[in-house]
Design a protein around this motif. Structure first.
Motif, PDB file in Angstrom:
ATOM      1  N   ALA A  78       0.855  -1.291  -0.090  1.00 39.24           N
ATOM      2  CA  ALA A  78       0.002  -0.078   0.098  1.00 39.24           C
ATOM      3  C   ALA A  78       0.772   1.260   0.099  1.00 39.24           C
ATOM      4  O   ALA A  78       0.642   2.378  -0.749  1.00 39.24           O
ATOM      5  N   ALA A  79       1.817   1.104   0.908  1.00 39.43           N
ATOM      6  CA  ALA A  79       2.792   2.395   0.807  1.00 39.43           C
ATOM      7  C   ALA A  79       3.632   2.700  -0.502  1.00 39.43           C
ATOM      8  O   ALA A  79       3.812   3.686  -0.814  1.00 39.43           O
ATOM      9  N   LEU A  80       4.020   1.514  -1.198  1.00 34.48           N
ATOM     10  CA  LEU A  80       4.844   1.578  -2.503  1.00 34.48           C
ATOM     11  C   LEU A  80       3.813   2.116  -3.583  1.00 34.48           C
ATOM     12  O   LEU A  80       4.073   3.005  -4.215  1.00 34.48           O
ATOM     13  N   ALA A  81       2.593   1.629  -3.572  1.00 33.50           N
ATOM     14  CA  ALA A  81       1.626   2.051  -4.351  1.00 33.50           C
ATOM     15  C   ALA A  81       1.194   3.602  -4.244  1.00 33.50           C
ATOM     16  O   ALA A  81       1.160   4.424  -5.349  1.00 33.50           O
ATOM     17  N   GLU A  82       1.166   4.033  -2.972  1.00 34.37           N
ATOM     18  CA  GLU A  82       0.889   5.588  -2.738  1.00 34.37           C
ATOM     19  C   GLU A  82       2.207   6.452  -3.142  1.00 34.37           C
ATOM     20  O   GLU A  82       1.850   7.354  -3.813  1.00 34.37           O
ATOM     21  N   GLY A  85       1.892   6.453  -6.997  1.00 29.53           N
ATOM     22  CA  GLY A  85       0.528   7.135  -7.247  1.00 29.53           C
ATOM     23  C   GLY A  85      -0.498   6.158  -8.047  1.00 29.53           C
ATOM     24  O   GLY A  85      -1.043   6.599  -9.000  1.00 29.53           O
ATOM     25  N   THR A  86      -0.346   4.774  -7.654  1.00 24.39           N
ATOM     26  CA  THR A  86      -1.075   3.775  -8.244  1.00 24.39           C
ATOM     27  C   THR A  86      -1.983   2.904  -7.202  1.00 24.39           C
ATOM     28  O   THR A  86      -1.950   3.286  -6.119  1.00 24.39           O
ATOM     29  N   ARG A  87      -2.578   1.894  -7.672  1.00 28.13           N
ATOM     30  CA  ARG A  87      -3.312   0.801  -6.663  1.00 28.13           C
ATOM     31  C   ARG A  87      -2.307  -0.134  -6.347  1.00 28.13           C
ATOM     32  O   ARG A  87      -1.676  -0.930  -7.381  1.00 28.13           O
ATOM     33  N   PRO A  88      -2.355  -0.733  -4.990  1.00 31.50           N
ATOM     34  CA  PRO A  88      -1.514  -1.791  -4.808  1.00 31.50           C
ATOM     35  C   PRO A  88      -2.008  -3.211  -5.173  1.00 31.50           C
ATOM     36  O   PRO A  88      -1.186  -4.188  -5.395  1.00 31.50           O
ATOM     37  N   ASP A  89      -3.269  -3.369  -5.727  1.00 36.09           N
ATOM     38  CA  ASP A  89      -3.889  -4.391  -5.748  1.00 36.09           C
ATOM     39  C   ASP A  89      -3.499  -5.082  -7.219  1.00 36.09           C
ATOM     40  O   ASP A  89      -3.756  -6.307  -7.373  1.00 36.09           O
ATOM     41  N   LYS A  90      -3.254  -4.038  -8.329  1.00 37.31           N
ATOM     42  CA  LYS A  90      -3.143  -4.624  -9.543  1.00 37.31           C
ATOM     43  C   LYS A  90      -1.739  -4.196 -10.266  1.00 37.31           C
ATOM     44  O   LYS A  90      -1.429  -4.541 -11.133  1.00 37.31           O
TER      45      LYS A  90
END
Length: 124
Positions: A78-82, A85-90
């Motif tokens: 979640a932190a890396l996705a944030e 600037g993207t979504r952690p799930d996909k």
């Protein structure tokens, strides 16, 4: 930082406090380390986390330690996705080579998965 496009906020203000980063990296006291392509010097928080996890594995087992840390691992994605600037799930994956990989679209993920499957099938 994700909205920045250079190492500086302005012409005089760096984004990173290099002195603080060096002070928090024990190896910087002894060496000048340029071999960072595969593995750089560890900062104290990284070293502490890895040693703590190895102690946990030694005490309860590897799979059990992984299960105990599952929420922290999910928090990492979640932190890396944030940050990206993207979504952690996909769109975010952390590969076994310990290199972060970011895919812009699900099509790219499908293309990589197809290539891996093809290589695996061809290797049999």
């Amino acid at each position: 930082m994700k909205n920045e496009n250079s190492a500086f906020r302005s012409s005089t203000e760096p984004l990173l406090d290099l002195a603080a980063l060096r002070a928090d990296t024990p190896g910087c006291e002894a060496v000048i380390h340029f071999n960072n392509a595969g593995c750089g010097l560890m900062a104290r928080p990284v070293l502490r986390t890895m040693v703590d996890h190895l102690r946990l594995e030694a005490g309860i087992g590897g799979y059990e330690a992984a299960a105990a840390r599952a929420a922290e691992v999910a928090g990492f994605y979640a932190a890396l996705a944030e940050l990206l600037g993207t979504r952690p799930d996909k769109e975010v994956e952390w590969c076994l080579r310990l290199s972060p990989h970011y895919y812009n679209t699900e099509d790219e993920v499908d293309a990589v998965a197809g290539a891996v499957a093809e290589l695996a099938g061809g290797a049999r």
